[in-house]
Design a protein around this motif. Structure first.
Motif, PDB file in Angstrom:
ATOM      1  N   LEU A  31      71.524  -8.139-100.552  1.00 45.35           N
ATOM      2  CA  LEU A  31      71.957  -6.706-100.484  1.00 45.35           C
ATOM      3  C   LEU A  31      73.537  -7.201-101.170  1.00 45.35           C
ATOM      4  N   ALA A  32      73.965  -8.660-100.908  1.00 46.94           N
ATOM      5  CA  ALA A  32      75.650  -9.117-101.417  1.00 46.94           C
ATOM      6  C   ALA A  32      75.328  -8.969-102.805  1.00 46.94           C
ATOM      7  N   PHE A  33      74.160 -10.269-103.371  1.00 46.81           N
ATOM      8  CA  PHE A  33      74.457 -10.376-104.560  1.00 46.81           C
ATOM      9  C   PHE A  33      73.544  -9.077-105.774  1.00 46.81           C
ATOM     10  N   ALA A 164      64.447 -14.713-109.339  1.00 46.60           N
ATOM     11  CA  ALA A 164      63.349 -13.537-109.901  1.00 46.60           C
ATOM     12  C   ALA A 164      64.759 -11.794-109.802  1.00 46.60           C
ATOM     13  N   GLY A 165      65.657 -12.489-109.196  1.00 45.62           N
ATOM     14  CA  GLY A 165      67.130 -11.132-109.083  1.00 45.62           C
ATOM     15  C   GLY A 165      66.552 -10.480-107.558  1.00 45.62           C
ATOM     16  N   PRO A 166      68.287  -9.399-107.247  1.00 47.31           N
ATOM     17  CA  PRO A 166      68.257  -8.857-105.849  1.00 47.31           C
ATOM     18  C   PRO A 166      66.962  -8.001-106.257  1.00 47.31           C
ATOM     19  N   GLY A 167      66.780  -7.470-107.349  1.00 46.88           N
ATOM     20  CA  GLY A 167      65.549  -6.363-106.844  1.00 46.88           C
ATOM     21  C   GLY A 167      64.510  -6.477-105.905  1.00 46.88           C
ATOM     22  N   TRP A 168      63.327  -7.800-106.663  1.00 51.60           N
ATOM     23  CA  TRP A 168      62.464  -8.033-105.654  1.00 51.60           C
ATOM     24  C   TRP A 168      62.155  -7.998-104.551  1.00 51.60           C
ATOM     25  N   ALA A 169      63.203  -8.292-104.602  1.00 52.22           N
ATOM     26  CA  ALA A 169      63.730  -9.005-102.302  1.00 52.22           C
ATOM     27  C   ALA A 169      64.262  -7.684-102.431  1.00 52.22           C
ATOM     28  N   ILE A 170      64.270  -7.186-102.609  1.00 51.73           N
ATOM     29  CA  ILE A 170      64.842  -5.765-101.926  1.00 51.73           C
ATOM     30  C   ILE A 170      63.157  -4.776-102.070  1.00 51.73           C
ATOM     31  N   ALA A 171      62.374  -4.764-102.521  1.00 51.60           N
ATOM     32  CA  ALA A 171      60.918  -4.516-102.973  1.00 51.60           C
ATOM     33  C   ALA A 171      60.035  -5.242-102.340  1.00 51.60           C
ATOM     34  N   CYS A 172      60.491  -6.735-101.356  1.00 49.28           N
ATOM     35  CA  CYS A 172      59.276  -7.126-100.629  1.00 49.28           C
ATOM     36  C   CYS A 172      59.614  -5.836 -99.116  1.00 49.28           C
TER      37      CYS A 172
END
Length: 412
Positions: A31-33, A164-172
Protein backbone atom coordinates in the motif's frame (compact mmCIF):
# COMPACT_ATOMS: atom_id res chain seq x y z
CA UNK A 1 -7.22 -28.74 19.97
CA UNK A 2 -8.66 -32.03 18.70
CA UNK A 3 -12.13 -30.90 19.71
CA UNK A 4 -11.68 -27.68 17.74
CA UNK A 5 -10.50 -29.50 14.63
CA UNK A 6 -13.61 -31.68 14.75
CA UNK A 7 -15.83 -28.60 14.96
CA UNK A 8 -16.85 -27.96 11.32
CA UNK A 9 -18.17 -24.39 11.79
CA UNK A 10 -14.94 -23.44 13.53
CA UNK A 11 -12.84 -25.07 10.78
CA UNK A 12 -14.61 -23.11 8.04
CA UNK A 13 -14.36 -19.87 9.98
CA UNK A 14 -10.68 -20.54 10.71
CA UNK A 15 -9.87 -21.15 7.02
CA UNK A 16 -11.81 -18.06 5.92
CA UNK A 17 -9.97 -15.83 8.36
CA UNK A 18 -6.59 -17.22 7.37
CA UNK A 19 -7.33 -16.77 3.66
CA UNK A 20 -8.39 -13.17 4.17
CA UNK A 21 -5.38 -12.43 6.36
CA UNK A 22 -2.92 -13.87 3.86
CA UNK A 23 -4.07 -11.51 1.11
CA UNK A 24 -4.14 -8.53 3.44
CA UNK A 25 -0.59 -9.20 4.58
CA UNK A 26 0.66 -9.40 1.01
CA UNK A 27 -0.95 -6.03 0.29
CA UNK A 28 0.00 -4.26 3.53
CA UNK A 29 3.59 -3.87 2.32
CA UNK A 30 2.29 -2.81 -1.10
CA UNK A 31 0.00 0.00 0.00
CA UNK A 32 2.70 2.50 0.93
CA UNK A 33 4.58 1.88 -2.30
CA UNK A 34 1.33 2.01 -4.29
CA UNK A 35 0.79 5.53 -2.99
CA UNK A 36 4.38 6.45 -3.85
CA UNK A 37 3.93 4.93 -7.34
CA UNK A 38 0.83 7.09 -7.81
CA UNK A 39 2.92 10.20 -7.17
CA UNK A 40 2.14 10.63 -3.47
CA UNK A 41 4.36 11.14 -0.44
CA UNK A 42 4.14 10.45 3.32
CA UNK A 43 1.27 12.91 3.81
CA UNK A 44 -0.70 11.26 0.98
CA UNK A 45 -0.06 7.83 2.48
CA UNK A 46 -1.47 9.12 5.75
CA UNK A 47 -4.60 10.30 3.93
CA UNK A 48 -5.10 6.93 2.21
CA UNK A 49 -4.70 5.05 5.47
CA UNK A 50 -7.00 7.51 7.25
CA UNK A 51 -9.63 7.11 4.52
CA UNK A 52 -9.62 3.36 5.15
CA UNK A 53 -10.21 3.92 8.85
CA UNK A 54 -12.66 6.86 8.92
CA UNK A 55 -15.82 4.90 7.94
CA UNK A 56 -15.16 2.13 10.44
CA UNK A 57 -16.14 3.87 13.71
CA UNK A 58 -19.14 5.42 11.94
CA UNK A 59 -20.43 2.03 10.78
CA UNK A 60 -19.17 -0.31 13.52
CA UNK A 61 -22.16 0.38 15.77
CA UNK A 62 -24.53 -0.27 12.86
CA UNK A 63 -22.61 -3.43 11.94
CA UNK A 64 -22.83 -4.77 15.48
CA UNK A 65 -26.59 -4.22 15.64
CA UNK A 66 -27.08 -5.69 12.16
CA UNK A 67 -25.16 -8.86 13.10
CA UNK A 68 -27.50 -9.26 16.08
CA UNK A 69 -30.72 -8.52 14.21
CA UNK A 70 -30.09 -10.38 10.95
CA UNK A 71 -27.21 -12.82 10.37
CA UNK A 72 -23.58 -12.59 11.47
CA UNK A 73 -22.62 -14.80 8.56
CA UNK A 74 -24.43 -12.66 5.98
CA UNK A 75 -22.79 -9.49 7.28
CA UNK A 76 -19.30 -11.04 7.11
CA UNK A 77 -19.76 -12.41 3.58
CA UNK A 78 -21.22 -9.17 2.22
CA UNK A 79 -18.40 -7.13 3.73
CA UNK A 80 -15.74 -9.38 2.20
CA UNK A 81 -17.33 -9.29 -1.25
CA UNK A 82 -17.40 -5.48 -1.11
CA UNK A 83 -13.74 -5.34 -0.06
CA UNK A 84 -12.81 -7.75 -2.85
CA UNK A 85 -14.44 -5.54 -5.46
CA UNK A 86 -12.74 -2.43 -4.06
CA UNK A 87 -9.29 -4.03 -4.07
CA UNK A 88 -9.89 -5.36 -7.59
CA UNK A 89 -10.54 -1.82 -8.81
CA UNK A 90 -7.37 -0.58 -7.09
CA UNK A 91 -5.32 -3.36 -8.68
CA UNK A 92 -6.66 -2.56 -12.18
CA UNK A 93 -5.82 1.13 -11.77
CA UNK A 94 -2.30 0.38 -10.52
CA UNK A 95 -1.55 -2.22 -13.18
CA UNK A 96 -2.81 0.04 -15.96
CA UNK A 97 -0.66 2.92 -14.70
CA UNK A 98 -3.66 5.24 -14.31
CA UNK A 99 -3.91 5.22 -10.51
CA UNK A 100 -3.93 8.58 -8.78
CA UNK A 101 -3.89 9.27 -5.07
CA UNK A 102 -7.55 10.33 -5.03
CA UNK A 103 -8.49 6.97 -6.61
CA UNK A 104 -6.76 5.14 -3.76
CA UNK A 105 -8.43 7.38 -1.18
CA UNK A 106 -11.90 6.73 -2.61
CA UNK A 107 -11.39 2.96 -2.76
CA UNK A 108 -9.92 2.98 0.75
CA UNK A 109 -13.17 4.58 1.95
CA UNK A 110 -15.15 1.70 0.40
CA UNK A 111 -12.91 -0.96 1.96
CA UNK A 112 -13.06 0.81 5.30
CA UNK A 113 -16.85 0.96 5.19
CA UNK A 114 -17.02 -2.80 4.54
CA UNK A 115 -14.64 -3.46 7.41
CA UNK A 116 -16.80 -1.36 9.71
CA UNK A 117 -19.56 -3.94 9.27
CA UNK A 118 -17.21 -6.94 9.31
CA UNK A 119 -15.22 -6.40 12.53
CA UNK A 120 -17.99 -6.39 15.17
CA UNK A 121 -19.68 -9.31 13.40
CA UNK A 122 -16.60 -11.54 13.23
CA UNK A 123 -15.55 -10.79 16.80
CA UNK A 124 -18.76 -12.37 18.10
CA UNK A 125 -18.48 -15.61 16.09
CA UNK A 126 -16.14 -17.76 18.20
CA UNK A 127 -18.26 -17.90 21.39
CA UNK A 128 -21.25 -18.86 19.21
CA UNK A 129 -19.56 -21.92 17.71
CA UNK A 130 -17.32 -23.24 20.53
CA UNK A 131 -17.84 -23.87 24.24
CA UNK A 132 -16.53 -21.51 26.97
CA UNK A 133 -13.81 -23.93 28.08
CA UNK A 134 -12.36 -23.84 24.53
CA UNK A 135 -12.43 -20.05 24.00
CA UNK A 136 -8.76 -19.46 24.92
CA UNK A 137 -7.52 -22.22 22.62
CA UNK A 138 -9.95 -21.23 19.86
CA UNK A 139 -8.84 -17.58 19.91
CA UNK A 140 -5.15 -18.50 20.05
CA UNK A 141 -5.49 -21.18 17.37
CA UNK A 142 -7.21 -18.63 15.16
CA UNK A 143 -4.44 -16.10 15.70
CA UNK A 144 -1.57 -18.56 15.16
CA UNK A 145 -2.14 -19.36 11.45
CA UNK A 146 -3.13 -15.75 10.82
CA UNK A 147 0.23 -14.69 12.21
CA UNK A 148 2.00 -17.41 10.28
CA UNK A 149 0.40 -15.95 7.16
CA UNK A 150 1.86 -12.58 8.15
CA UNK A 151 5.33 -14.11 8.02
CA UNK A 152 4.75 -15.52 4.55
CA UNK A 153 2.46 -12.76 3.30
CA UNK A 154 4.60 -9.79 4.22
CA UNK A 155 7.79 -11.40 3.00
CA UNK A 156 6.07 -12.29 -0.27
CA UNK A 157 4.56 -8.82 -0.40
CA UNK A 158 8.00 -7.21 -0.25
CA UNK A 159 9.25 -9.48 -3.04
CA UNK A 160 6.18 -8.95 -5.23
CA UNK A 161 6.37 -5.17 -4.84
CA UNK A 162 10.10 -5.15 -5.57
CA UNK A 163 9.91 -7.32 -8.69
CA UNK A 164 6.35 -6.95 -10.05
CA UNK A 165 4.99 -3.76 -8.52
CA UNK A 166 2.31 -3.02 -5.92
CA UNK A 167 -0.60 -3.65 -8.30
CA UNK A 168 -0.09 -7.42 -8.30
CA UNK A 169 0.09 -7.52 -4.50
CA UNK A 170 -3.23 -5.64 -4.29
CA UNK A 171 -4.70 -8.12 -6.82
CA UNK A 172 -3.73 -11.01 -4.52
CA UNK A 173 -5.60 -9.29 -1.70
CA UNK A 174 -8.73 -8.95 -3.85
CA UNK A 175 -8.67 -12.66 -4.70
CA UNK A 176 -8.25 -13.59 -1.04
CA UNK A 177 -11.36 -11.60 -0.08
CA UNK A 178 -13.47 -13.53 -2.60
CA UNK A 179 -12.12 -16.91 -1.44
CA UNK A 180 -12.67 -15.98 2.21
CA UNK A 181 -16.25 -14.93 1.49
CA UNK A 182 -16.95 -18.39 0.03
CA UNK A 183 -15.52 -20.11 3.11
CA UNK A 184 -17.34 -17.86 5.58
CA UNK A 185 -20.64 -18.53 3.80
CA UNK A 186 -20.32 -22.16 4.91
CA UNK A 187 -19.75 -21.54 8.64
CA UNK A 188 -23.39 -21.78 9.67
CA UNK A 189 -23.38 -19.27 12.55
CA UNK A 190 -26.67 -19.52 14.48
CA UNK A 191 -28.95 -16.49 14.63
CA UNK A 192 -28.49 -14.51 17.84
CA UNK A 193 -32.02 -13.14 17.84
CA UNK A 194 -34.77 -15.63 17.18
CA UNK A 195 -37.85 -13.45 17.41
CA UNK A 196 -39.16 -11.20 14.66
CA UNK A 197 -37.47 -7.79 14.58
CA UNK A 198 -38.85 -4.51 13.38
CA UNK A 199 -36.91 -1.54 12.13
CA UNK A 200 -38.22 0.62 14.96
CA UNK A 201 -36.32 -1.54 17.50
CA UNK A 202 -32.87 -1.09 15.97
CA UNK A 203 -32.14 1.99 18.09
CA UNK A 204 -32.97 -0.01 21.23
CA UNK A 205 -30.43 -2.67 20.23
CA UNK A 206 -27.72 -0.01 19.85
CA UNK A 207 -28.73 1.64 23.14
CA UNK A 208 -28.52 -1.68 24.98
CA UNK A 209 -24.96 -2.22 23.72
CA UNK A 210 -24.00 1.29 24.86
CA UNK A 211 -25.57 0.74 28.30
CA UNK A 212 -23.53 -2.41 28.91
CA UNK A 213 -20.34 -0.81 27.57
CA UNK A 214 -20.44 2.33 29.70
CA UNK A 215 -21.39 0.41 32.86
CA UNK A 216 -18.00 -1.35 32.89
CA UNK A 217 -15.24 1.13 33.81
CA UNK A 218 -12.43 -1.35 33.21
CA UNK A 219 -13.71 -1.83 29.67
CA UNK A 220 -13.96 1.76 28.52
CA UNK A 221 -10.70 2.76 30.23
CA UNK A 222 -8.79 0.00 28.47
CA UNK A 223 -10.55 0.76 25.18
CA UNK A 224 -9.35 4.37 25.48
CA UNK A 225 -5.86 3.10 26.35
CA UNK A 226 -5.86 0.87 23.28
CA UNK A 227 -7.18 3.68 21.08
CA UNK A 228 -4.28 6.01 21.90
CA UNK A 229 -1.62 3.28 21.75
CA UNK A 230 -2.94 1.93 18.44
CA UNK A 231 -3.05 5.42 16.93
CA UNK A 232 0.63 5.99 17.80
CA UNK A 233 1.66 2.45 16.82
CA UNK A 234 0.04 2.42 13.38
CA UNK A 235 1.18 5.96 12.58
CA UNK A 236 4.71 4.85 13.44
CA UNK A 237 4.73 1.47 11.70
CA UNK A 238 2.55 2.13 8.66
CA UNK A 239 3.40 5.76 7.83
CA UNK A 240 6.75 6.64 9.39
CA UNK A 241 8.13 3.10 9.11
CA UNK A 242 8.14 2.95 5.27
CA UNK A 243 9.70 6.43 5.20
CA UNK A 244 12.40 5.24 7.61
CA UNK A 245 12.93 2.15 5.45
CA UNK A 246 13.31 4.28 2.33
CA UNK A 247 15.71 6.76 3.94
CA UNK A 248 17.83 4.49 6.15
CA UNK A 249 17.29 0.82 5.27
CA UNK A 250 17.20 0.82 1.48
CA UNK A 251 13.55 0.39 0.47
CA UNK A 252 10.72 -2.16 0.50
CA UNK A 253 12.74 -5.39 0.78
CA UNK A 254 14.41 -4.67 4.15
CA UNK A 255 11.14 -3.23 5.43
CA UNK A 256 9.43 -6.44 4.36
CA UNK A 257 11.96 -8.35 6.52
CA UNK A 258 11.27 -6.07 9.50
CA UNK A 259 7.50 -6.54 9.33
CA UNK A 260 8.05 -10.27 8.83
CA UNK A 261 9.90 -10.26 12.16
CA UNK A 262 6.83 -8.58 13.63
CA UNK A 263 4.73 -11.44 12.25
CA UNK A 264 7.08 -13.99 13.79
CA UNK A 265 6.57 -12.29 17.14
CA UNK A 266 2.81 -12.38 16.69
CA UNK A 267 3.02 -16.12 15.99
CA UNK A 268 5.10 -16.60 19.15
CA UNK A 269 2.45 -14.74 21.14
CA UNK A 270 -0.25 -16.99 19.70
CA UNK A 271 1.72 -20.13 20.54
CA UNK A 272 2.13 -18.98 24.13
CA UNK A 273 -1.57 -18.14 24.41
CA UNK A 274 -2.57 -21.61 23.20
CA UNK A 275 -0.99 -23.15 26.29
CA UNK A 276 -1.43 -20.33 28.81
CA UNK A 277 -4.62 -18.75 30.09
CA UNK A 278 -3.46 -15.90 32.36
CA UNK A 279 -5.80 -14.97 35.20
CA UNK A 280 -4.27 -11.55 35.96
CA UNK A 281 -5.43 -9.89 32.76
CA UNK A 282 -5.16 -6.14 33.47
CA UNK A 283 -1.43 -5.83 34.32
CA UNK A 284 -0.54 -8.38 31.63
CA UNK A 285 -2.31 -6.42 28.88
CA UNK A 286 -0.69 -3.15 30.03
CA UNK A 287 2.78 -4.73 30.16
CA UNK A 288 2.40 -6.28 26.73
CA UNK A 289 1.23 -2.95 25.31
CA UNK A 290 4.45 -1.30 26.51
CA UNK A 291 6.47 -3.51 24.14
CA UNK A 292 4.89 -1.65 21.21
CA UNK A 293 7.20 1.29 21.99
CA UNK A 294 10.35 -0.71 21.18
CA UNK A 295 10.34 -0.50 17.35
CA UNK A 296 9.64 3.24 17.45
CA UNK A 297 12.50 3.74 19.91
CA UNK A 298 14.89 1.75 17.69
CA UNK A 299 13.97 3.77 14.59
CA UNK A 300 14.20 7.02 16.54
CA UNK A 301 17.82 6.17 17.40
CA UNK A 302 18.77 5.18 13.82
CA UNK A 303 18.75 1.45 14.60
CA UNK A 304 19.95 -1.03 12.04
CA UNK A 305 17.73 -3.66 10.42
CA UNK A 306 18.80 -6.47 12.78
CA UNK A 307 18.00 -4.45 15.91
CA UNK A 308 14.73 -3.21 14.44
CA UNK A 309 13.74 -6.75 13.52
CA UNK A 310 14.38 -7.94 17.09
CA UNK A 311 12.30 -5.07 18.46
CA UNK A 312 9.51 -5.92 16.01
CA UNK A 313 9.60 -9.56 17.14
CA UNK A 314 9.30 -8.63 20.83
CA UNK A 315 6.52 -6.15 20.10
CA UNK A 316 4.66 -8.74 18.04
CA UNK A 317 4.78 -11.29 20.86
CA UNK A 318 3.49 -8.66 23.29
CA UNK A 319 0.73 -7.45 20.99
CA UNK A 320 -0.65 -10.90 20.28
CA UNK A 321 -0.55 -12.05 23.88
CA UNK A 322 -2.46 -8.92 24.82
CA UNK A 323 -4.98 -9.36 22.00
CA UNK A 324 -5.78 -12.99 22.81
CA UNK A 325 -6.12 -12.15 26.52
CA UNK A 326 -8.36 -9.16 25.78
CA UNK A 327 -10.54 -11.12 23.37
CA UNK A 328 -11.03 -13.93 25.86
CA UNK A 329 -11.76 -11.45 28.64
CA UNK A 330 -14.52 -9.80 26.61
CA UNK A 331 -16.02 -13.09 25.45
CA UNK A 332 -16.11 -14.46 28.99
CA UNK A 333 -17.49 -11.36 30.70
CA UNK A 334 -20.08 -10.24 28.12
CA UNK A 335 -23.12 -12.45 27.33
CA UNK A 336 -22.94 -13.78 23.78
CA UNK A 337 -26.27 -12.20 22.78
CA UNK A 338 -24.87 -8.76 23.68
CA UNK A 339 -21.33 -9.33 22.43
CA UNK A 340 -21.50 -7.95 18.87
CA UNK A 341 -23.27 -4.79 20.07
CA UNK A 342 -20.85 -4.18 22.96
CA UNK A 343 -17.81 -4.91 20.80
CA UNK A 344 -19.03 -2.41 18.23
CA UNK A 345 -18.60 0.32 20.86
CA UNK A 346 -15.25 -1.07 22.00
CA UNK A 347 -14.07 -0.69 18.39
CA UNK A 348 -15.24 2.91 18.00
CA UNK A 349 -12.46 4.48 20.09
CA UNK A 350 -9.50 2.84 18.35
CA UNK A 351 -11.05 3.23 14.92
CA UNK A 352 -11.85 6.90 15.54
CA UNK A 353 -8.36 7.91 16.65
CA UNK A 354 -6.29 5.89 14.16
CA UNK A 355 -7.19 8.13 11.17
CA UNK A 356 -6.06 11.15 13.21
CA UNK A 357 -2.69 9.50 13.72
CA UNK A 358 -2.39 8.75 10.01
CA UNK A 359 -3.23 12.33 9.05
CA UNK A 360 -0.88 13.90 11.62
CA UNK A 361 2.07 11.55 11.00
CA UNK A 362 3.16 13.20 7.73
CA UNK A 363 3.02 16.79 9.03
CA UNK A 364 4.75 15.69 12.27
CA UNK A 365 7.66 14.31 10.27
CA UNK A 366 7.90 17.57 8.34
CA UNK A 367 7.75 19.76 11.47
CA UNK A 368 9.95 17.92 14.00
CA UNK A 369 11.73 15.41 11.78
CA UNK A 370 11.31 11.66 11.36
CA UNK A 371 13.37 10.54 14.34
CA UNK A 372 11.83 13.01 16.78
CA UNK A 373 8.32 12.02 15.66
CA UNK A 374 9.18 8.35 16.25
CA UNK A 375 10.56 9.18 19.70
CA UNK A 376 7.33 10.99 20.60
CA UNK A 377 5.32 7.94 19.50
CA UNK A 378 7.41 5.64 21.69
CA UNK A 379 7.02 7.92 24.70
CA UNK A 380 3.27 8.19 24.21
CA UNK A 381 2.82 4.40 23.98
CA UNK A 382 4.76 3.86 27.22
CA UNK A 383 2.67 6.49 29.00
CA UNK A 384 -0.72 5.06 28.03
CA UNK A 385 0.47 1.53 28.86
CA UNK A 386 1.32 2.49 32.46
CA UNK A 387 -1.28 5.12 33.45
CA UNK A 388 -4.37 2.81 33.66
CA UNK A 389 -2.60 0.74 36.33
CA UNK A 390 -3.29 3.59 38.75
CA UNK A 391 -6.88 2.29 38.89
CA UNK A 392 -7.50 -0.62 41.23
CA UNK A 393 -10.06 -2.29 38.97
CA UNK A 394 -7.42 -2.47 36.19
CA UNK A 395 -4.69 -3.78 38.49
CA UNK A 396 -6.99 -6.51 39.83
CA UNK A 397 -8.79 -7.28 36.55
CA UNK A 398 -8.84 -11.05 36.14
CA UNK A 399 -10.55 -13.67 34.01
CA UNK A 400 -13.22 -15.91 35.57
CA UNK A 401 -12.71 -19.57 36.33
CA UNK A 402 -14.13 -21.81 33.58
CA UNK A 403 -15.66 -25.13 34.52
CA UNK A 404 -14.85 -27.70 31.81
CA UNK A 405 -17.79 -29.44 30.16
CA UNK A 406 -17.94 -33.10 29.32
CA UNK A 407 -16.08 -34.25 26.21
CA UNK A 408 -19.35 -34.93 24.42
CA UNK A 409 -20.63 -31.42 25.07
CA UNK A 410 -17.37 -29.85 24.05
CA UNK A 411 -17.43 -31.30 20.55
CA UNK A 412 -21.19 -30.92 19.99
Amino acid sequence: MTALLRNRPYRMYWMGQVMSQLGSDISVVALAFAVFAAGGGPADLGLVLAARMIPQPLLAVVGGAMAYRTSTERVMVGAHLTSGLSQSAAAVLLLSGTAQVWHLILLALVTGAANGFFVPAQQSVVPQIVGPELLQQANAMLRFPQNASKMAGRAVGGIVVAFAGPGWAIACDALSFFCAALLLSRVGVPLLRKESTGHTKAVKDVAEGWRVFRSQRWMWVMVLQNAIALMLWLAGVQVMGPVYATEELGGPQPWGLAVTALAVGLAVGSAVAMAWRPRCAGPLICGCMATMALPMAVMATHGRLAVLSLAMLIAGAGVDTAMVTWTGLMQERIPVEQLSRVLSFSNVGPLALVPLGYVLAGPAVQVVGLNAALALSATGILAVAVIPLVLGDIRTLSRPQIEPRTREAAVA
